[in-house]
Design an enzyme around this catalytic site. Sequence first.
Site, PDB file in Angstrom:
ATOM      1  CE  LYS A 191      -0.312   0.002   5.038  1.00  0.00           C
ATOM      2  NZ  LYS A 191      -1.187   0.073   6.216  1.00  0.00           N
ATOM      3  NE  ARG A 204      -6.190   1.651  11.948  1.00  0.00           N
ATOM      4  CZ  ARG A 204      -4.957   1.448  11.491  1.00  0.00           C
ATOM      5  NH1 ARG A 204      -4.092   2.454  11.485  1.00  0.00           N
ATOM      6  NH2 ARG A 204      -4.575   0.262  11.071  1.00  0.00           N
ATOM      7  CE1 TYR A 223      15.694  31.238   3.038  1.00  0.00           C
ATOM      8  CE2 TYR A 223      15.547  28.851   2.755  1.00  0.00           C
ATOM      9  CZ  TYR A 223      15.536  30.130   2.213  1.00  0.00           C
ATOM     10  OH  TYR A 223      15.377  30.296   0.869  1.00  0.00           O
ATOM     11  CG  MET A 243      11.869  23.267  -2.339  1.00  0.00           C
ATOM     12  SD  MET A 243      10.928  24.398  -3.383  1.00  0.00           S
ATOM     13  CE  MET A 243       9.835  25.172  -2.177  1.00  0.00           C
TER      14      MET A 243
END
Length: 359
Positions: free
Chosen positions: A35, A130, A255, A303
Amino acid sequence: MSRPTFLTIDLQALRHNLECVHELALGSAVIAMVKANAYGHGIVRAAQALSAADAFGVASLDEGLMLREAGITQPVFLMEGLFNSDELAIADKNNFTLIVHHLPHVEILEKGRVEKPLSVWLKINTGMHRLGILPKQLDDVYQRLLAAPSVKKPIGLMTHFAEADMLESSATDKQIQLFKQLTMNLQGPRSMANSAGILAWPASKADWVRPGLMLYGASPLPNKTGLDFNLQPVMTLSSQIIAINSVNKGGKVGYGGTWTAPEDMRVGVVGVGYGDGYPQRTQSGAPVLVDGVECELVGRVSMDMLTVDLRKLPSAHIGSSVVLWGKGLPVERVANYSQSSAYEILTRMTPRPTLLLSP
């Protein structure tokens, strides 16, 4: 292919890990979980490489159809079942195995018409809360499925563990015992063990096991890597140093200036970032292999780039090879620095890195 960022998928490692499953769960049939695009590794190529698996597990009809269209003939388990009654005819046509985990699924099978009865497994909620039929519903639902002409007999029986990765918890033992108690007088194959069950809970290995993460070489257990269980990493994310900067003591890198150079030093810029799938929130200090030497991530991940401390490797140069995780560097170690998990890191890979297949 000018950007030197690569995603290597080692199919032999995938086959090796399946052999490990067979050794650990002798006598159990294997539902190989593919999956979520085979946990980021490519659903079709993974299933083709795992041809020795007895069946495959997917999350949805769409994923199952990818396998059938690729010529995969093994049973395909729809682990989340049908999402609506319209999917029954497609499941019938493609001979999918259905997981029944709530009453609407039973109603679809009672009302639906199929060309031939479908294989069905009934999921029982033994504590995960669940998906799964409640224990008090089991007898009624089981009898309704037995009476449904669209259901092939015998009916499979399964459950899912909530805390199998927590070895000190008694929850898994309680779930195993409850499942055995509930199904004691019912016919049909059983399945309990996921990867953590296979690795840590021998009593959970029933007729079928459902390995997922361990097939891809990672460990679901805390403070362990796949290497501790003789598993091999299937995915390697790699790149190169594309620039080297001399940073003076007190210089802030990246950053936000979140990391400060403690001395005059060299910092390497690596051509990989969160746009490629490397976790943006990975903290300074995370391991990175540069020319086979373990260095540390410094500053924020951008990024397209990230930066590494090169003090351990004076010989590093532009073009030096960099491994972010995979061969030589378990993904679990990166996950420890990224407020994440091996599951999330692998499944969130982007298509941007150049794909390399190792047969």
